[in-house]
Design a protein around this motif. Structure first.
Motif, PDB file in Angstrom:
ATOM      1  N   LEU A 170      -0.335   8.286  42.925  1.00 47.78           N
ATOM      2  CA  LEU A 170       0.726   7.815  42.036  1.00 47.78           C
ATOM      3  C   LEU A 170       0.168   7.469  40.659  1.00 47.78           C
ATOM      4  O   LEU A 170       0.847   7.626  39.643  1.00 47.78           O
ATOM      5  CB  LEU A 170       1.398   6.565  42.625  1.00 47.78           C
ATOM      6  CG  LEU A 170       2.090   6.688  43.978  1.00 47.78           C
ATOM      7  CD1 LEU A 170       2.520   5.303  44.454  1.00 47.78           C
ATOM      8  CD2 LEU A 170       3.298   7.605  43.882  1.00 47.78           C
ATOM      9  N   LEU A 171      -1.068   6.987  40.632  1.00 50.54           N
ATOM     10  CA  LEU A 171      -1.647   6.439  39.418  1.00 50.54           C
ATOM     11  C   LEU A 171      -2.466   7.450  38.634  1.00 50.54           C
ATOM     12  O   LEU A 171      -2.951   7.141  37.548  1.00 50.54           O
ATOM     13  CB  LEU A 171      -2.541   5.243  39.774  1.00 50.54           C
ATOM     14  CG  LEU A 171      -1.835   4.046  40.415  1.00 50.54           C
ATOM     15  CD1 LEU A 171      -2.860   3.082  41.003  1.00 50.54           C
ATOM     16  CD2 LEU A 171      -0.965   3.332  39.396  1.00 50.54           C
ATOM     17  N   GLN A 172      -2.626   8.668  39.156  1.00 53.07           N
ATOM     18  CA  GLN A 172      -3.587   9.598  38.581  1.00 53.07           C
ATOM     19  C   GLN A 172      -3.304   9.947  37.121  1.00 53.07           C
ATOM     20  O   GLN A 172      -4.222  10.276  36.369  1.00 53.07           O
ATOM     21  CB  GLN A 172      -3.649  10.881  39.418  1.00 53.07           C
ATOM     22  CG  GLN A 172      -2.308  11.546  39.659  1.00 53.07           C
ATOM     23  CD  GLN A 172      -2.412  12.656  40.697  1.00 53.07           C
ATOM     24  OE1 GLN A 172      -3.475  13.213  40.917  1.00 53.07           O
ATOM     25  NE2 GLN A 172      -1.323  12.983  41.337  1.00 53.07           N
ATOM     26  N   GLY A 173      -2.071   9.852  36.673  1.00 55.60           N
ATOM     27  CA  GLY A 173      -1.799  10.113  35.261  1.00 55.60           C
ATOM     28  C   GLY A 173      -1.424   8.869  34.493  1.00 55.60           C
ATOM     29  O   GLY A 173      -1.165   8.916  33.291  1.00 55.60           O
ATOM     30  N   LEU A 174      -1.418   7.738  35.168  1.00 57.30           N
ATOM     31  CA  LEU A 174      -0.802   6.523  34.630  1.00 57.30           C
ATOM     32  C   LEU A 174      -1.791   5.435  34.254  1.00 57.30           C
ATOM     33  O   LEU A 174      -1.400   4.406  33.720  1.00 57.30           O
ATOM     34  CB  LEU A 174       0.190   5.981  35.668  1.00 57.30           C
ATOM     35  CG  LEU A 174       1.192   4.901  35.271  1.00 57.30           C
ATOM     36  CD1 LEU A 174       2.108   5.395  34.161  1.00 57.30           C
ATOM     37  CD2 LEU A 174       2.012   4.475  36.476  1.00 57.30           C
ATOM     38  N   THR A 175      -3.076   5.638  34.510  1.00 60.61           N
ATOM     39  CA  THR A 175      -4.024   4.541  34.365  1.00 60.61           C
ATOM     40  C   THR A 175      -4.084   3.993  32.943  1.00 60.61           C
ATOM     41  O   THR A 175      -4.349   2.803  32.741  1.00 60.61           O
ATOM     42  CB  THR A 175      -5.435   4.967  34.809  1.00 60.61           C
ATOM     43  OG1 THR A 175      -5.791   6.196  34.156  1.00 60.61           O
ATOM     44  CG2 THR A 175      -5.472   5.177  36.308  1.00 60.61           C
ATOM     45  N   ASP A 176      -3.844   4.835  31.933  1.00 55.90           N
ATOM     46  CA  ASP A 176      -3.887   4.330  30.558  1.00 55.90           C
ATOM     47  C   ASP A 176      -2.641   3.528  30.199  1.00 55.90           C
ATOM     48  O   ASP A 176      -2.589   2.895  29.137  1.00 55.90           O
ATOM     49  CB  ASP A 176      -4.064   5.486  29.571  1.00 55.90           C
ATOM     50  CG  ASP A 176      -2.871   6.432  29.548  1.00 55.90           C
ATOM     51  OD1 ASP A 176      -2.260   6.648  30.622  1.00 55.90           O
ATOM     52  OD2 ASP A 176      -2.533   6.956  28.461  1.00 55.90           O
ATOM     53  N   GLN A 177      -1.643   3.529  31.088  1.00 56.58           N
ATOM     54  CA  GLN A 177      -0.405   2.785  30.857  1.00 56.58           C
ATOM     55  C   GLN A 177      -0.398   1.431  31.565  1.00 56.58           C
ATOM     56  O   GLN A 177       0.516   0.636  31.376  1.00 56.58           O
ATOM     57  CB  GLN A 177       0.795   3.602  31.356  1.00 56.58           C
ATOM     58  CG  GLN A 177       0.948   4.966  30.711  1.00 56.58           C
ATOM     59  CD  GLN A 177       1.364   4.874  29.265  1.00 56.58           C
ATOM     60  OE1 GLN A 177       2.309   4.171  28.923  1.00 56.58           O
ATOM     61  NE2 GLN A 177       0.638   5.576  28.394  1.00 56.58           N
ATOM     62  N   LEU A 178      -1.410   1.186  32.403  1.00 51.24           N
ATOM     63  CA  LEU A 178      -1.452  -0.029  33.210  1.00 51.24           C
ATOM     64  C   LEU A 178      -2.429  -1.047  32.638  1.00 51.24           C
ATOM     65  O   LEU A 178      -3.485  -0.683  32.100  1.00 51.24           O
ATOM     66  CB  LEU A 178      -1.894   0.285  34.641  1.00 51.24           C
ATOM     67  CG  LEU A 178      -0.978   1.139  35.510  1.00 51.24           C
ATOM     68  CD1 LEU A 178      -1.652   1.423  36.829  1.00 51.24           C
ATOM     69  CD2 LEU A 178       0.345   0.464  35.730  1.00 51.24           C
ATOM     70  N   SER A 179      -2.081  -2.312  32.775  1.00 54.93           N
ATOM     71  CA  SER A 179      -2.999  -3.399  32.462  1.00 54.93           C
ATOM     72  C   SER A 179      -3.043  -4.331  33.665  1.00 54.93           C
ATOM     73  O   SER A 179      -1.999  -4.734  34.173  1.00 54.93           O
ATOM     74  CB  SER A 179      -2.537  -4.177  31.226  1.00 54.93           C
ATOM     75  OG  SER A 179      -2.557  -3.355  30.072  1.00 54.93           O
ATOM     76  N   VAL A 180      -4.248  -4.647  34.120  1.00 51.58           N
ATOM     77  CA  VAL A 180      -4.424  -5.522  35.274  1.00 51.58           C
ATOM     78  C   VAL A 180      -5.082  -6.825  34.804  1.00 51.58           C
ATOM     79  O   VAL A 180      -6.080  -6.793  34.075  1.00 51.58           O
ATOM     80  CB  VAL A 180      -5.302  -4.860  36.355  1.00 51.58           C
ATOM     81  CG1 VAL A 180      -5.485  -5.791  37.546  1.00 51.58           C
ATOM     82  CG2 VAL A 180      -4.684  -3.539  36.801  1.00 51.58           C
ATOM     83  N   PHE A 181      -4.506  -7.949  35.226  1.00 51.22           N
ATOM     84  CA  PHE A 181      -5.034  -9.263  34.865  1.00 51.22           C
ATOM     85  C   PHE A 181      -5.482  -9.960  36.153  1.00 51.22           C
ATOM     86  O   PHE A 181      -4.702 -10.069  37.103  1.00 51.22           O
ATOM     87  CB  PHE A 181      -3.971 -10.094  34.153  1.00 51.22           C
ATOM     88  CG  PHE A 181      -3.520  -9.486  32.847  1.00 51.22           C
ATOM     89  CD1 PHE A 181      -4.085  -9.893  31.643  1.00 51.22           C
ATOM     90  CD2 PHE A 181      -2.539  -8.499  32.827  1.00 51.22           C
ATOM     91  CE1 PHE A 181      -3.683  -9.331  30.445  1.00 51.22           C
ATOM     92  CE2 PHE A 181      -2.130  -7.927  31.629  1.00 51.22           C
ATOM     93  CZ  PHE A 181      -2.703  -8.341  30.434  1.00 51.22           C
ATOM     94  N   LEU A 182      -6.732 -10.434  36.154  1.00 48.10           N
ATOM     95  CA  LEU A 182      -7.303 -11.020  37.362  1.00 48.10           C
ATOM     96  C   LEU A 182      -7.672 -12.481  37.124  1.00 48.10           C
ATOM     97  O   LEU A 182      -8.208 -12.839  36.062  1.00 48.10           O
ATOM     98  CB  LEU A 182      -8.539 -10.221  37.790  1.00 48.10           C
ATOM     99  CG  LEU A 182      -8.250  -8.759  38.173  1.00 48.10           C
ATOM    100  CD1 LEU A 182      -9.542  -7.997  38.394  1.00 48.10           C
ATOM    101  CD2 LEU A 182      -7.367  -8.692  39.411  1.00 48.10           C
ATOM    102  N   PRO A 183      -7.431 -13.343  38.133  1.00 43.96           N
ATOM    103  CA  PRO A 183      -7.583 -14.792  37.954  1.00 43.96           C
ATOM    104  C   PRO A 183      -8.981 -15.331  38.229  1.00 43.96           C
ATOM    105  O   PRO A 183      -9.158 -16.333  38.917  1.00 43.96           O
ATOM    106  CB  PRO A 183      -6.569 -15.344  38.963  1.00 43.96           C
ATOM    107  CG  PRO A 183      -6.598 -14.352  40.082  1.00 43.96           C
ATOM    108  CD  PRO A 183      -6.814 -13.007  39.429  1.00 43.96           C
ATOM    109  N   TYR A 184      -9.991 -14.656  37.700  1.00 49.47           N
ATOM    110  CA  TYR A 184     -11.359 -15.141  37.862  1.00 49.47           C
ATOM    111  C   TYR A 184     -12.216 -14.581  36.728  1.00 49.47           C
ATOM    112  O   TYR A 184     -11.795 -13.659  36.012  1.00 49.47           O
ATOM    113  CB  TYR A 184     -11.940 -14.754  39.220  1.00 49.47           C
ATOM    114  CG  TYR A 184     -11.843 -13.286  39.572  1.00 49.47           C
ATOM    115  CD1 TYR A 184     -12.865 -12.402  39.261  1.00 49.47           C
ATOM    116  CD2 TYR A 184     -10.724 -12.796  40.244  1.00 49.47           C
ATOM    117  CE1 TYR A 184     -12.783 -11.060  39.587  1.00 49.47           C
ATOM    118  CE2 TYR A 184     -10.630 -11.449  40.577  1.00 49.47           C
ATOM    119  CZ  TYR A 184     -11.664 -10.582  40.245  1.00 49.47           C
ATOM    120  OH  TYR A 184     -11.574  -9.257  40.566  1.00 49.47           O
ATOM    121  N   SER A 185     -13.379 -15.164  36.546  1.00 45.35           N
ATOM    122  CA  SER A 185     -14.273 -14.745  35.469  1.00 45.35           C
ATOM    123  C   SER A 185     -14.849 -13.366  35.748  1.00 45.35           C
ATOM    124  O   SER A 185     -14.944 -12.925  36.904  1.00 45.35           O
ATOM    125  CB  SER A 185     -15.417 -15.758  35.307  1.00 45.35           C
ATOM    126  OG  SER A 185     -14.917 -17.047  35.026  1.00 45.35           O
TER     127      SER A 185
END
Length: 350
Positions: A170-185
């Protein structure tokens, strides 16, 4: 699913304990995780790591425990020697878990629900909260009874690798459109992330969330499925191909050479070539497929013109790109802008 209307955003509160997402028995069953831990141990590249990998007994499993099996596995991993010898073990487990159990999702919403459902119970709901203003979907994972409690770094890494691997088609063409935020350093093993989830990641956030354009949340995004997914026993070649494709996708304009790719995977160039061949692919084919899938995504949605796509993907000329694209799918990139489907049968495009 219930919809709650606010101003100006609309909130979708999603119940992730739905049986359509995950079978309640499977949620508590240790058997699949015992098998995944066994696969983790078997697939470790070094004897020392194999000896350090923990075992998990599925004996006595059932609904008597109020703790979902995945959370029990996290503790088993954290208590083992492997967690200190292999810092990315939670990413590795998430990737193997996805490939071992052949989980599927039809769109990103189903993917996010499946991530929540792995650890959610009626008593301890792990929920997905989506704020959507019509332009951007803000998809946050949190513990419903205590919204201030965020997933641990270990759980976040596991879910990140699991989610990306399940949703890779699903993500193979979409990775540049996604932003992931993670709750750790930012962890010391940050360079390992590209093997498991080649996406833009921001650390130190107050939550675990994924942001993406609203239009893609429920779209059927599969362009072409990967041909190295295991049909039987998960083998080293499958993991190498999955990681190699992730590393190439991480920088399609300036991809690592075969030698550089091999080094990132901890393999000799000869072994890397052999593993990819065992998985039914090779370096040039894998790189071409990653580039051309991305091109198809951009062109079919008219996000860039043909010249821009050729430049963004590192082709030396528009002519070379057009030739490779036509060899790959049977028609020119100009026709891709008209929404022509990509055929299932893969051809090599070197």
């Amino acid at each position: 699913m219930t919809l709650c209307h606010g101003t100006p955003a609309r909130t979708l509160a999603l119940l992730t304990t739905n049986n359509k997402v995950v079978d309640i028995l499977q949620m508590y069953s240790l058997k699949p995780h015992a098998e995944t831990l066994q696969a983790l141990r078997r697939l470790m590249p070094q004897k020392e790591l194999r000896k350090s990998a923990p075992k998990l007994s599925a004996a006595g499993e059932g609904l008597q425990s109020s703790t979902p099996a995945l959370l029990q596995v996290l503790k088993t991993l954290s208590d083992s020697e492997l967690s200190s010898k292999l810092p990315e073990v939670y990413l590795e487990y998430g990737q193997i878990m996805a490939m071992q159990n052949q989980v599927t999702a039809g769109n990103l919403l189903e993917l996010f629900q499946s991530m929540c459902a792995q650890i959610s119970t009626t008593e301890r709901p792990f929920d997905l909260h989506i704020l959507d203003d019509g332009q951007v979907s803000h998809c946050e994972f949190f513990w419903k009874q205590d919204p201030t409690r965020v997933p641990s770094a270990e759980l976040s890494e596991l879910l990140l690798a699991f989610g990306y691997t399940v949703g890779s088609n699903l993500l193979q063409g979409l990775t540049d459109q996604l932003s992931v935020f993670l709750p750790y350093s930012e962890p010391e093993h940050i360079e390992e992330y590209a093997k498991y989830a080649p996406m833009k990641v921001t650390f130190g956030a107050p939550y675990f969330t994924v942001r993406l354009p609203s239009q893609f949340l429920t779209q059927a995004l599969v362009i072409r499925t990967a041909n190295f997914q295991p049909q039987g026993v998960l083998r080293p070649a499958h993991l190498v191909a999955q990681k190699a494709s992730n590393l190439l996708r991480n920088d399609l304009a300036n991809p690592p050479t075969l030698n550089e790719l091999s080094q990132k995977l901890g393999l000799t160039e000869r072994t890397c070539k052999r593993r990819l061949q065992e998985a039914g692919t090779h370096y040039q084919q894998l790189l071409a497929d990653m580039r051309l899938v991305q091109a198809s995504f951009w062109l079919s949605r008219r996000m860039y013109n043909v010249s821009q796509v050729a430049e963004l993907l590192g082709y030396s000329s528009v002519a070379n790109f057009s030739k490779a694209y036509k060899k790959w799918c049977g028609f020119s990139p100009t026709h891709a802008k008209q929404g022509m489907p990509v055929p299932d049968n893969r051809t090599n495009a070197n």
